[in-house]
Design a protein around this motif. Sequence first.
Motif, PDB file in Angstrom:
ATOM      1  N   ALA A  58       0.831  -1.213   0.000  1.00 42.53           N
ATOM      2  CA  ALA A  58       0.000   0.000   0.000  1.00 42.53           C
ATOM      3  C   ALA A  58       0.860   1.256   0.000  1.00 42.53           C
ATOM      4  O   ALA A  58       0.565   2.217  -0.717  1.00 42.53           O
ATOM      5  CB  ALA A  58      -0.920   0.007   1.219  1.00 42.53           C
ATOM      6  N   SER A  59       1.953   1.238   0.799  1.00 47.79           N
ATOM      7  CA  SER A  59       2.817   2.425   0.867  1.00 47.79           C
ATOM      8  C   SER A  59       3.500   2.691  -0.469  1.00 47.79           C
ATOM      9  O   SER A  59       3.651   3.839  -0.878  1.00 47.79           O
ATOM     10  CB  SER A  59       3.850   2.273   1.980  1.00 47.79           C
ATOM     11  N   LEU A  60       3.883   1.613  -1.176  1.00 45.68           N
ATOM     12  CA  LEU A  60       4.518   1.766  -2.484  1.00 45.68           C
ATOM     13  C   LEU A  60       3.529   2.311  -3.512  1.00 45.68           C
ATOM     14  O   LEU A  60       3.853   3.239  -4.271  1.00 45.68           O
ATOM     15  CB  LEU A  60       5.086   0.417  -2.962  1.00 45.68           C
ATOM     16  N   LYS A  61       2.309   1.751  -3.520  1.00 46.42           N
ATOM     17  CA  LYS A  61       1.269   2.226  -4.443  1.00 46.42           C
ATOM     18  C   LYS A  61       0.939   3.692  -4.168  1.00 46.42           C
ATOM     19  O   LYS A  61       0.778   4.486  -5.098  1.00 46.42           O
ATOM     20  CB  LYS A  61      -0.008   1.392  -4.275  1.00 46.42           C
ATOM     21  N   TYR A  62       0.831   4.018  -2.878  1.00 51.77           N
ATOM     22  CA  TYR A  62       0.521   5.392  -2.481  1.00 51.77           C
ATOM     23  C   TYR A  62       1.615   6.347  -2.965  1.00 51.77           C
ATOM     24  O   TYR A  62       1.326   7.408  -3.515  1.00 51.77           O
ATOM     25  CB  TYR A  62       0.381   5.474  -0.954  1.00 51.77           C
TER      26      TYR A  62
END
Length: 337
Positions: A58-62
Amino acid sequence: MLININSNKMFFYFTLFFSTLIAISSNSWLGCWIGLEINLLSFIPLISNSTNLLSSEASLKYFLTQSIASINFLFSILMKMMLLKNFEINNLLTIMINSSMLMKMGSAPFHFWFPNIIEGLSWLNSFILMTWQKISPMIILSYCFSKNFIIIIMTINVIIGAISGLNQTSLRKLMAFSSINNLGWMLSSIMISENLWMLYFIMYSFLISTLCFFFYMLNMFFINQLYTSNMNYMIKFMIMMNFLSLGGLPPFLGFFPKWIVINFLMENNFFLLTLIFIMMSLIMLFFYIRITYSSFMFNYLKLKWLKIHIKNNLLSLMNLFSLISILGMIFSTFFFY
């Protein structure tokens, strides 16, 4: 309730808070961009948690989506500075600035990252992403917007938020689509006035915080957990009241800002838009009621041993919040007259 907050987390919450203030109080486009970048870099460490595999994804996508939006925003403002005299290009650049802000806040049709990321977050981080992270893009959007473009985006938001939420089983995804639907209402309120947007945003944040806290305390992430767990009927009742308030049912608090938005839209002859907004609110209410009605009706006798006892001092605070939500129409009548 013990919240594990270390000094690193406190530092990132602090920078998250102040970066928003930098972005909305800046008097130049570049200052706004810097505020947004600090905001992005302080939120990523908060969501990347090594224990949860989905959170690192999620942090990478964000990071990727926000970076694309930031690059688009920076390119647009630099082009706007250089090509200020050309009206047609200027209008196109305004739409580009609007698009980058809409992408930052997870608005449709740039919303595809939003439910996927929320699925990998804790309830606290989901709450921050659905409320606080929308402030700076929304305020920057209000500085310079293309009216016709925003009207189209509002309509898409309300429709996609309502239709996509129908087949969801995850509570976090459901709240994400609810957030997209409410974003349509927020965009219409910011077109009317900034004060109305603040009123809508505060009331929406209040309702979302209550629901997220209930789910956090009960450790619930999917709809079927509401069916199978034999929790106190009072808690189920409070959750239902908050859901109905979020949907904008008249006697509750959530109806008050929607009432004012509808009033302004009708005065400005946006009759078709108002009809779409009201119809989509009915769909939202349908799936909120579907969840709560089923959780009341299903009572598994075999799972009596699964009773949840919440020994929590904050439950009384949640009940107070729910009471404020229930008595919303009384408060709103005082405000209005």
